[in-house]
Design a protein around this motif. Structure first.
Motif, PDB file in Angstrom:
ATOM      1  N   ILE A 115       0.803  -1.221   0.000  1.00 31.58           N
ATOM      2  CA  ILE A 115       0.000   0.000   0.000  1.00 31.58           C
ATOM      3  C   ILE A 115       0.838   1.274   0.000  1.00 31.58           C
ATOM      4  N   THR A 116       2.122   1.152   0.208  1.00 32.82           N
ATOM      5  CA  THR A 116       2.978   2.338   0.330  1.00 32.82           C
ATOM      6  C   THR A 116       3.069   3.088  -0.994  1.00 32.82           C
ATOM      7  N   GLY A 117       2.834   4.402  -0.935  1.00 32.07           N
ATOM      8  CA  GLY A 117       2.950   5.194  -2.152  1.00 32.07           C
ATOM      9  C   GLY A 117       2.695   6.669  -1.898  1.00 32.07           C
ATOM     10  N   LEU A 118       3.148   7.487  -2.836  1.00 29.54           N
ATOM     11  CA  LEU A 118       2.959   8.937  -2.791  1.00 29.54           C
ATOM     12  C   LEU A 118       2.438   9.383  -4.147  1.00 29.54           C
ATOM     13  N   PHE A 119       1.405  10.229  -4.137  1.00 29.12           N
ATOM     14  CA  PHE A 119       0.763  10.645  -5.384  1.00 29.12           C
ATOM     15  C   PHE A 119       0.491  12.153  -5.339  1.00 29.12           C
TER      16      PHE A 119
ATOM     17  N   ARG B 266      -6.910   8.833   7.465  1.00 27.12           N
ATOM     18  CA  ARG B 266      -7.575   7.627   7.961  1.00 27.12           C
ATOM     19  C   ARG B 266      -6.505   6.551   8.187  1.00 27.12           C
ATOM     20  N   VAL B 267      -6.846   5.579   9.002  1.00 30.79           N
ATOM     21  CA  VAL B 267      -5.921   4.485   9.301  1.00 30.79           C
ATOM     22  C   VAL B 267      -6.302   3.273   8.474  1.00 30.79           C
ATOM     23  N   GLU B 268      -5.295   2.743   7.767  1.00 29.11           N
ATOM     24  CA  GLU B 268      -5.509   1.511   7.019  1.00 29.11           C
ATOM     25  C   GLU B 268      -5.627   0.367   8.035  1.00 29.11           C
ATOM     26  N   GLU B 269      -6.832  -0.195   8.141  1.00 31.11           N
ATOM     27  CA  GLU B 269      -7.092  -1.171   9.194  1.00 31.11           C
ATOM     28  C   GLU B 269      -6.192  -2.404   9.107  1.00 31.11           C
ATOM     29  N   GLN B 270      -5.893  -2.847   7.901  1.00 28.03           N
ATOM     30  CA  GLN B 270      -5.119  -4.077   7.759  1.00 28.03           C
ATOM     31  C   GLN B 270      -3.692  -3.925   8.273  1.00 28.03           C
ATOM     32  N   TYR B 271      -3.138  -2.707   8.110  1.00 26.22           N
ATOM     33  CA  TYR B 271      -1.726  -2.521   8.456  1.00 26.22           C
ATOM     34  C   TYR B 271      -1.516  -1.534   9.608  1.00 26.22           C
ATOM     35  N   GLY B 272      -2.548  -0.773   9.948  1.00 26.96           N
ATOM     36  CA  GLY B 272      -2.391   0.219  11.007  1.00 26.96           C
ATOM     37  C   GLY B 272      -1.570   1.417  10.589  1.00 26.96           C
ATOM     38  N   THR B 273      -1.460   1.645   9.287  1.00 29.92           N
ATOM     39  CA  THR B 273      -0.702   2.784   8.776  1.00 29.92           C
ATOM     40  C   THR B 273      -1.656   3.892   8.318  1.00 29.92           C
ATOM     41  N   ASP B 274      -1.125   5.081   8.170  1.00 28.18           N
ATOM     42  CA  ASP B 274      -1.944   6.239   7.803  1.00 28.18           C
ATOM     43  C   ASP B 274      -2.035   6.439   6.295  1.00 28.18           C
ATOM     44  N   PHE B 275      -3.227   6.831   5.870  1.00 32.88           N
ATOM     45  CA  PHE B 275      -3.427   7.367   4.526  1.00 32.88           C
ATOM     46  C   PHE B 275      -3.910   8.803   4.706  1.00 32.88           C
ATOM     47  N   THR B 276      -3.232   9.755   4.056  1.00 30.51           N
ATOM     48  CA  THR B 276      -3.581  11.169   4.200  1.00 30.51           C
ATOM     49  C   THR B 276      -3.770  11.796   2.833  1.00 30.51           C
ATOM     50  N   GLN B 277      -4.835  12.565   2.701  1.00 35.40           N
ATOM     51  CA  GLN B 277      -5.036  13.375   1.499  1.00 35.40           C
ATOM     52  C   GLN B 277      -4.996  14.841   1.904  1.00 35.40           C
ATOM     53  N   THR B 278      -4.172  15.609   1.210  1.00 33.59           N
ATOM     54  CA  THR B 278      -4.044  17.041   1.459  1.00 33.59           C
ATOM     55  C   THR B 278      -4.302  17.773   0.158  1.00 33.59           C
ATOM     56  N   VAL B 279      -5.238  18.717   0.190  1.00 32.13           N
ATOM     57  CA  VAL B 279      -5.591  19.481  -1.006  1.00 32.13           C
ATOM     58  C   VAL B 279      -5.345  20.957  -0.740  1.00 32.13           C
ATOM     59  N   LEU B 280      -4.608  21.595  -1.621  1.00 30.07           N
ATOM     60  CA  LEU B 280      -4.418  23.041  -1.570  1.00 30.07           C
ATOM     61  C   LEU B 280      -5.147  23.669  -2.740  1.00 30.07           C
TER      62      LEU B 280
ATOM     63  N   SER C  43       0.257   7.199   1.356  1.00 29.64           N
ATOM     64  CA  SER C  43      -0.101   6.029   2.130  1.00 29.64           C
ATOM     65  C   SER C  43       1.174   5.390   2.679  1.00 29.64           C
ATOM     66  N   ASN C  44       1.279   5.387   4.013  1.00 33.54           N
ATOM     67  CA  ASN C  44       2.486   4.853   4.650  1.00 33.54           C
ATOM     68  C   ASN C  44       3.734   5.493   4.039  1.00 33.54           C
ATOM     69  N   PHE C  45       3.645   6.791   3.760  1.00 37.26           N
ATOM     70  CA  PHE C  45       4.728   7.514   3.090  1.00 37.26           C
ATOM     71  C   PHE C  45       4.881   8.879   3.759  1.00 37.26           C
ATOM     72  N   PRO C  46       5.496   8.916   4.960  1.00 40.09           N
ATOM     73  CA  PRO C  46       5.625  10.187   5.681  1.00 40.09           C
ATOM     74  C   PRO C  46       6.536  11.159   4.940  1.00 40.09           C
ATOM     75  N   THR C  47       6.209  12.445   5.049  1.00 35.88           N
ATOM     76  CA  THR C  47       7.000  13.485   4.399  1.00 35.88           C
ATOM     77  C   THR C  47       7.210  14.646   5.368  1.00 35.88           C
ATOM     78  N   ASP C  48       8.122  15.529   5.029  1.00 38.68           N
ATOM     79  CA  ASP C  48       8.427  16.691   5.862  1.00 38.68           C
ATOM     80  C   ASP C  48       8.169  17.958   5.053  1.00 38.68           C
ATOM     81  N   ASP C  49       7.017  18.584   5.261  1.00 39.36           N
ATOM     82  CA  ASP C  49       6.624  19.821   4.581  1.00 39.36           C
ATOM     83  C   ASP C  49       6.725  19.684   3.061  1.00 39.36           C
ATOM     84  N   LEU C  50       6.251  18.565   2.550  1.00 41.34           N
ATOM     85  CA  LEU C  50       6.276  18.366   1.106  1.00 41.34           C
ATOM     86  C   LEU C  50       5.419  19.407   0.390  1.00 41.34           C
ATOM     87  N   LEU C  51       4.236  19.699   0.932  1.00 41.75           N
ATOM     88  CA  LEU C  51       3.364  20.675   0.280  1.00 41.75           C
ATOM     89  C   LEU C  51       4.014  22.054   0.239  1.00 41.75           C
TER      90      LEU C  51
END
Length: 236
Positions: A140-144, A193-207, A219-227
């Motif tokens: 499930i890991t990915g960045l889009f 939201r938390v992916e129930e199967q893995y307990g990892t975060d999925f985040t959507q950020t819209v500007l 999804s399971n892809f932490p970033t540091d001030d990417l936006l």
């Protein structure tokens, strides 16, 4: 297009000598609060009795900078600066055709949305750049990241649509009700939201800023001030 922080500087106004006396005046303006400042210069007081022919010189203030205009990249590798790309995306495969076989990726031409489409569908149809960093071996890991230019009405209505809990979930990911705040020169709407199967975060950020919509999904892809880095790249 990029905006450079500008500082309005009011130059020192003339000095007039009269016999053994001299008078000088100066005016200056600065703003350390994170934005440009504009201050009207005040002419130097001049002893006209001692120097009848003297007259103060004036300098017109520099024009205020106009609003930043977006410059949307045409390549996913140019969505942020090189250092941020290396530390965030690294060597994660970009737009892997094995994963995105049925999705238009990279620089794409917007399409016409169906009549009566909701704001989400309009934004998706208006995408000009669509980027995905995902290893085909990952579950499930990915960045889009998507970047789109939309009409004024869509830009104005999209944040309210994203934060409206009454929107039919069939037209939006179930439970994806965003919290919206004004930041980075526009409105940012985000949900996690938390992916129930893995307990990892999925985040959507819209500007939504002016007529540009930047959507970041991770999804399971932490970033540091990417936006923030994307905003700097697009608006300067």
């Amino acid at each position: 297009m990029r905006t450079t922080r500008s500082f309005t500087t009011v130059t020192t106004l003339g000095a007039v000598a009269a016999l053994a006396f001299s008078l000088a005046g100066c005016a200056s303006g600065a703003d350390d609060a994170g934005g440009a400042s504009s201050e009207t210069p005040r002419p130097t007081a001049t002893d006209t009795a001692a120097s009848p022919s003297a007259s103060p010189s004036t300098t017109a203030p520099a024009p205020s900078p106009g609003p930043a205009v977006a410059s949307i990249p045409t390549d996913c590798t140019d969505i942020v600066d090189a250092a941020t790309y290396a530390s965030t995306m690294g060597d994660t495969p970009l737009n892997d055709p094995e994963f995105f076989a049925e999705v238009r990726m990279g620089r794409i031409e917007p399409i016409t949305p169906p009549a009566g489409a909701d704001p989400y569908t309009i934004v998706e149809s208006a995408a000009q750049l669509r980027c995905g960093w995902r290893d085909i071996r990952a579950d499930i890991t990915g960045l889009f990241v998507d970047v789109a230019t939309v009409d004024e009405a869509t830009a104005a209505s999209y944040p309210a649509w994203l934060s409206d809990p009454t929107v039919d979930e069939e037209r939006r990911v179930a439970g994806a009700v965003s919290d919206c705040t004004d930041r980075l020169g526009g409105t940012i709407c985000q949900y996690t939201r938390v992916e129930e199967q893995y307990g990892t975060d999925f985040t959507q950020t819209v500007l939504v800023r002016d007529d540009v919509v930047v959507t970041v999904r991770q999804s399971n892809f932490p970033t540091d001030d990417l936006l923030g880095a994307i905003v700097t790249r697009i608006w300067g």
